[in-house]
Structure formats: structure tokens, C-alpha cells
Design a protein around this motif. Structure first.
Motif, PDB file in Angstrom:
ATOM      1  N   TYR A   1      -4.048  10.244   1.277  1.00  0.00           N
ATOM      2  CA  TYR A   1      -4.534   9.370   2.338  1.00  0.00           C
ATOM      3  C   TYR A   1      -4.808  10.276   3.536  1.00  0.00           C
ATOM      4  O   TYR A   1      -5.040  11.482   3.356  1.00  0.00           O
ATOM      5  CB  TYR A   1      -3.490   8.286   2.609  1.00  0.00           C
ATOM      6  CG  TYR A   1      -3.914   7.166   3.536  1.00  0.00           C
ATOM      7  CD1 TYR A   1      -5.181   6.605   3.461  1.00  0.00           C
ATOM      8  CD2 TYR A   1      -3.040   6.658   4.493  1.00  0.00           C
ATOM      9  CE1 TYR A   1      -5.568   5.563   4.303  1.00  0.00           C
ATOM     10  CE2 TYR A   1      -3.407   5.626   5.338  1.00  0.00           C
ATOM     11  CZ  TYR A   1      -4.677   5.082   5.233  1.00  0.00           C
ATOM     12  OH  TYR A   1      -5.053   4.054   6.064  1.00  0.00           O
TER      13      TYR A   1
ATOM     14  N   LEU B   1     -10.631   1.906   2.154  1.00  0.00           N
ATOM     15  CA  LEU B   1      -9.826   0.818   2.695  1.00  0.00           C
ATOM     16  C   LEU B   1     -10.562  -0.518   2.717  1.00  0.00           C
ATOM     17  O   LEU B   1      -9.979  -1.555   2.387  1.00  0.00           O
ATOM     18  CB  LEU B   1      -9.384   1.152   4.123  1.00  0.00           C
ATOM     19  CG  LEU B   1      -8.372   2.270   4.304  1.00  0.00           C
ATOM     20  CD1 LEU B   1      -8.181   2.551   5.786  1.00  0.00           C
ATOM     21  CD2 LEU B   1      -7.044   1.926   3.652  1.00  0.00           C
TER      22      LEU B   1
ATOM     23  N   PRO C   1       0.239   3.364   5.751  1.00  0.00           N
ATOM     24  CA  PRO C   1       0.618   2.653   4.525  1.00  0.00           C
ATOM     25  C   PRO C   1       2.003   2.029   4.689  1.00  0.00           C
ATOM     26  O   PRO C   1       2.708   2.306   5.670  1.00  0.00           O
ATOM     27  CB  PRO C   1       0.627   3.764   3.475  1.00  0.00           C
ATOM     28  CG  PRO C   1       0.958   4.998   4.255  1.00  0.00           C
ATOM     29  CD  PRO C   1       0.299   4.820   5.595  1.00  0.00           C
TER      30      PRO C   1
ATOM     31  N   SER D   1      -5.486   3.939  -6.736  1.00  0.00           N
ATOM     32  CA  SER D   1      -6.705   4.068  -5.941  1.00  0.00           C
ATOM     33  C   SER D   1      -6.644   5.393  -5.185  1.00  0.00           C
ATOM     34  O   SER D   1      -5.908   5.525  -4.216  1.00  0.00           O
ATOM     35  CB  SER D   1      -6.822   2.891  -4.961  1.00  0.00           C
ATOM     36  OG  SER D   1      -8.024   2.939  -4.251  1.00  0.00           O
TER      37      SER D   1
ATOM     38  N   PHE E   1       0.874  -1.167   0.000  1.00  0.00           N
ATOM     39  CA  PHE E   1       0.000   0.000   0.000  1.00  0.00           C
ATOM     40  C   PHE E   1       0.915   1.223   0.000  1.00  0.00           C
ATOM     41  O   PHE E   1       1.560   1.537   1.002  1.00  0.00           O
ATOM     42  CB  PHE E   1      -0.903  -0.027   1.223  1.00  0.00           C
ATOM     43  CG  PHE E   1      -1.819   1.154   1.363  1.00  0.00           C
ATOM     44  CD1 PHE E   1      -2.242   1.896   0.258  1.00  0.00           C
ATOM     45  CD2 PHE E   1      -2.301   1.519   2.614  1.00  0.00           C
ATOM     46  CE1 PHE E   1      -3.090   2.977   0.393  1.00  0.00           C
ATOM     47  CE2 PHE E   1      -3.163   2.596   2.770  1.00  0.00           C
ATOM     48  CZ  PHE E   1      -3.554   3.325   1.657  1.00  0.00           C
TER      49      PHE E   1
ATOM     50  N   ILE F   1      -5.028  -5.884  -1.734  1.00  0.00           N
ATOM     51  CA  ILE F   1      -3.709  -6.334  -1.273  1.00  0.00           C
ATOM     52  C   ILE F   1      -3.743  -7.786  -0.816  1.00  0.00           C
ATOM     53  O   ILE F   1      -2.909  -8.605  -1.234  1.00  0.00           O
ATOM     54  CB  ILE F   1      -3.208  -5.427  -0.131  1.00  0.00           C
ATOM     55  CG1 ILE F   1      -2.838  -4.048  -0.687  1.00  0.00           C
ATOM     56  CG2 ILE F   1      -1.991  -6.049   0.564  1.00  0.00           C
ATOM     57  CD1 ILE F   1      -2.470  -3.049   0.393  1.00  0.00           C
TER      58      ILE F   1
ATOM     59  N   VAL G   1      -8.789  -1.183  -0.507  1.00  0.00           N
ATOM     60  CA  VAL G   1      -7.339  -1.355  -0.480  1.00  0.00           C
ATOM     61  C   VAL G   1      -6.951  -2.720   0.067  1.00  0.00           C
ATOM     62  O   VAL G   1      -6.132  -3.443  -0.520  1.00  0.00           O
ATOM     63  CB  VAL G   1      -6.674  -0.244   0.356  1.00  0.00           C
ATOM     64  CG1 VAL G   1      -5.196  -0.552   0.582  1.00  0.00           C
ATOM     65  CG2 VAL G   1      -6.835   1.106  -0.326  1.00  0.00           C
ATOM     66  N   TYR G   2      -7.527  -3.122   1.183  1.00  0.00           N
ATOM     67  CA  TYR G   2      -7.086  -4.359   1.816  1.00  0.00           C
ATOM     68  C   TYR G   2      -7.633  -5.602   1.135  1.00  0.00           C
ATOM     69  O   TYR G   2      -7.029  -6.669   1.217  1.00  0.00           O
ATOM     70  CB  TYR G   2      -7.385  -4.311   3.313  1.00  0.00           C
ATOM     71  CG  TYR G   2      -6.376  -3.401   3.973  1.00  0.00           C
ATOM     72  CD1 TYR G   2      -5.079  -3.836   4.219  1.00  0.00           C
ATOM     73  CD2 TYR G   2      -6.675  -2.068   4.223  1.00  0.00           C
ATOM     74  CE1 TYR G   2      -4.126  -2.987   4.746  1.00  0.00           C
ATOM     75  CE2 TYR G   2      -5.718  -1.207   4.752  1.00  0.00           C
ATOM     76  CZ  TYR G   2      -4.441  -1.682   5.007  1.00  0.00           C
ATOM     77  OH  TYR G   2      -3.491  -0.833   5.504  1.00  0.00           O
TER      78      TYR G   2
ATOM     79  N   HIS H   1      -0.623  -4.521  -5.798  1.00  0.00           N
ATOM     80  CA  HIS H   1      -0.083  -3.298  -5.211  1.00  0.00           C
ATOM     81  C   HIS H   1      -1.105  -2.174  -5.384  1.00  0.00           C
ATOM     82  O   HIS H   1      -1.706  -2.032  -6.453  1.00  0.00           O
ATOM     83  CB  HIS H   1       1.213  -2.878  -5.907  1.00  0.00           C
ATOM     84  CG  HIS H   1       2.328  -3.869  -5.782  1.00  0.00           C
ATOM     85  ND1 HIS H   1       2.871  -4.253  -4.574  1.00  0.00           N
ATOM     86  CD2 HIS H   1       3.022  -4.553  -6.737  1.00  0.00           C
ATOM     87  CE1 HIS H   1       3.844  -5.124  -4.781  1.00  0.00           C
ATOM     88  NE2 HIS H   1       3.946  -5.326  -6.083  1.00  0.00           N
ATOM     89  N   VAL H   2      -1.287  -1.381  -4.342  1.00  0.00           N
ATOM     90  CA  VAL H   2      -2.196  -0.236  -4.408  1.00  0.00           C
ATOM     91  C   VAL H   2      -1.384   1.042  -4.293  1.00  0.00           C
ATOM     92  O   VAL H   2      -0.662   1.249  -3.309  1.00  0.00           O
ATOM     93  CB  VAL H   2      -3.254  -0.292  -3.293  1.00  0.00           C
ATOM     94  CG1 VAL H   2      -4.113   0.970  -3.319  1.00  0.00           C
ATOM     95  CG2 VAL H   2      -4.127  -1.530  -3.443  1.00  0.00           C
TER      96      VAL H   2
END
Length: 210
Positions: A105, A82, A133, A37, A5, A93, A89-90, A99-100
Motif C-alpha cells: 500500500y 481504492l 488500512p 488485492s 482492509f 468492503i 477496495v472500498y 475482506h480485502v
């Protein structure tokens, strides 16, 4: 290889989107999945934020209250960013091994929505449960360069003023003086290629990328 991240931060027109695109393309060229993202997201709250930033809707005209309202909205949108089950995001990942690369953020909320120590504490509290991150790349440019680039932009947002960006840049400097996570500051006045190379070098040395 662990999916990362990665966050790119900086004042408006620092070059975050350009570097995010280059980084994504680097990963893809090396057979690693990667996406960009951004915040605000394309979700329902993110769309509301974009309208507010472009002055299409103004729920509160008083500047201090507007910043507070935006801090709440960004916090809700960040949770969606997220943890939503589609492109959070998670999820990307951990399940999709992707990869983000995020442009902005919670550091942006601290930089843009805080004018006093009291407000900083307020925004920091709203964001305290969000994980750090893997690495932050802070692209720093002088205010005059940002304003010059903004003068050529057709769409202006509510925070894109000299007074606001001067304060934001000062806030970023203070935030990253005490940040305990991985942070790499880049001189945004260098060429696009030079900045990209420095970012790659840091990633290669820190995370054993090839």
C-alpha cells in the motif's frame, strides 16, 4: 462483522503473498468473503508500472527521477485500487462485505521511492489523502535472506538489488516507528505456519474474530 482492509508490507521476498493467500483462505473457510488485492493493480496504470519495474520500458534512466516518476504512477494506481467501481477496495468492503487483503500500500511508496528527507516529504504529500488500512502486518526479514530468495527467482525487477533493499528495509523501520495506525511486526524468519498463527491471533484479539 466489519469487513477489513488488511495490508501486508515488507521488502521483496518477505513472504507477503504467501501470508495473504493463507489469510484469504482462512476467511473463506469461516464463511467470510475475502479477496487478495495487490499493488500495483491489474489496471492500465498498474500494468505500466509492472513493465517499468521489469525494465521493459524505461522513460527516465536517472535513478532519482525514475523514483519520482514511479511515485506519481503508484499514486494514480493507488487511487484506482481504492476507488474504482468494479473491484476497488472500498466497493468490496462497503458494498460486497468482503475482506480485502492487500500486498503493499502507500507504505511501499514511502519505503521504495524515497532516498532523502525531501523525497520522503514529497511522496508523503502525494499519499496524504489516502486512508489508513484497518491494520498493517509488517513482515521483516534480514537482507541476506531476501537476496538468497531472489537468487532463485527467474524474473528480476529493477529494485531487487542489495543496495536498494538495504535502504528500503531501513525506510520501513523508520516509517513504522512513527505510524499511528494499527501495526503488527512479524519475524519473517519464522515458519510460514508460525507467522500465519501470529497474524490470526492478532486479528482475533483486536477485531474479535473467532
Amino acid at each position: 462483522m466489519k469487513s477489513l482492509f488488511i495490508v501486508l508490507e515488507g521488502i521483496d521476498k518477505a513472504g507477503k503473498s504467501t501470508q495473504a493467500e493463507l489469510l484469504k483462505n482462512y476467511f473463506l473457510a469461516h464463511q467470510q468473503q475475502a479477496v487478495i488485492s495487490s499493488e500495483p493493480t491489474d489496471g492500465p496504470i498498474g500494468r505500466l508500472i509492472r513493465e517499468a519495474m521489469q525494465s521493459k520500458i524505461i522513460a527516465i534512466k536517472q535513478k532519482e527521477s525514475f523514483d519520482e516518476q514511479m511515485a506519481y504512477l503508484f499514486t494514480a494506481d493507488r487511487h484506482y485500487h481504492l476507488f474504482n467501481d468494479i473491484n476497488g477496495v472500498y466497493k468490496l468492503i462497503n458494498k460486497d462485505h468482503t475482506h480485502v487483503v492487500a500486498t503493499r500500500y502507500y507504505f511501499s511508496s514511502l519505503a521504495y521511492n524515497c532516498n532523502t528527507k525531501k523525497k520522503f516529504t514529497f511522496v508523503a504529500t502525494l499519499n496524504q489523502e489516502f486512508p489508513d488500512p484497518d491494520v498493517v502486518f509488517y513482515i521483516d526479514i534480514p537482507l541476506k535472506i531476501a537476496l538468497s530468495r531472489l537468487s532463485n527467482s527467474s524474473a528480476k525487477e529493477i529494485y531487487e538489488t542489495a543496495k536498494k533493499l538495504r535502504k528500503v528495509r531501513h525506510n520501513y523501520e523508520n516509517i513504522f516507528k512513527t505510524y499511528e495506525g494499527k501495526i503488527f511486526k512479524v519475524d519473517g524468519t519464522e515458519s510460514i505456519e508460525a507467522i500465519h498463527k501470529k497474524i490470526l491471533t492478532y486479528l482475533q484479539e483486536t477485531f474479535n474474530f473467532y
